[in-house]
Design an enzyme around this catalytic site. Sequence first.
Site, PDB file in Angstrom:
ATOM      1  N   HIS A 103      12.186  -0.493 -12.925  1.00 39.75           N
ATOM      2  CA  HIS A 103      12.021  -1.937 -13.149  1.00 39.75           C
ATOM      3  C   HIS A 103      12.047  -2.643 -11.801  1.00 39.75           C
ATOM      4  O   HIS A 103      13.058  -2.614 -11.097  1.00 39.75           O
ATOM      5  CB  HIS A 103      13.133  -2.468 -14.052  1.00 39.75           C
ATOM      6  N   HIS A 143       0.804  -1.214   0.000  1.00 40.88           N
ATOM      7  CA  HIS A 143       0.000   0.000   0.000  1.00 40.88           C
ATOM      8  C   HIS A 143       0.844   1.275   0.000  1.00 40.88           C
ATOM      9  O   HIS A 143       1.945   1.328   0.536  1.00 40.88           O
ATOM     10  CB  HIS A 143      -0.921   0.015   1.225  1.00 40.88           C
TER      11      HIS A 143
END
Length: 205
Positions: A144, A135
């Site tokens: 990446h 979250h």
Amino acid sequence: MKNKLLIIGASGHGKVVADIALTMDKWKSISFLDDDECIKSSMGIEVIGTSEDVFTHIADFDIFVGIGNNTVRKRIYDRLESSGASIPVLIHPNSLVGKQVQIGAGTALMAGTVVNCCTKIGKGCIINTGSTIDHDNNIEDFVHISPGAHLAGTVKVGQGSWLGIGSVVNNNLNIISDCTIGAGAVVVKDITETGTYVGVPARRV
């Protein structure tokens, strides 16, 4: 959104991108561009030209940059964006995306990824196979996140950084732009200096 998809890059990452697109089943046709003129097809998908040909196809195709290198991907993406290309988001149907998650154009979520609520992911990112982002994360552009990497809650990753396979980032941490976090590294404090970090806990080398 157009009914045809053109993927720049027909090698490893490009093939995974194509696989996601096929699984999504939103495009009537998919084609590749690749600068290796010896490659005529990949995964049974035709290569119809090189990357420089992309600008002749902008009117007819959604275009996705299937290049794993963050710097190269950004360079191509920026040219496409400035040319008005339609750049989709690719999300594998077997990924889980929570509520109030923002995902930028040109980002791909591979199979088995989990992105929990209230996270923001920038444009041109790779969220690779089986990685998890909890979250309230902020993943900036052209990052990446490698296979099996895990980010706890409220993590910020700066633009262009690369988190290696199996790396772990503790909660409430910031990683500066253009960093490389090595395979299996564990980040337990803020990273404020650009560089390569390896080990448990992660240290700059």
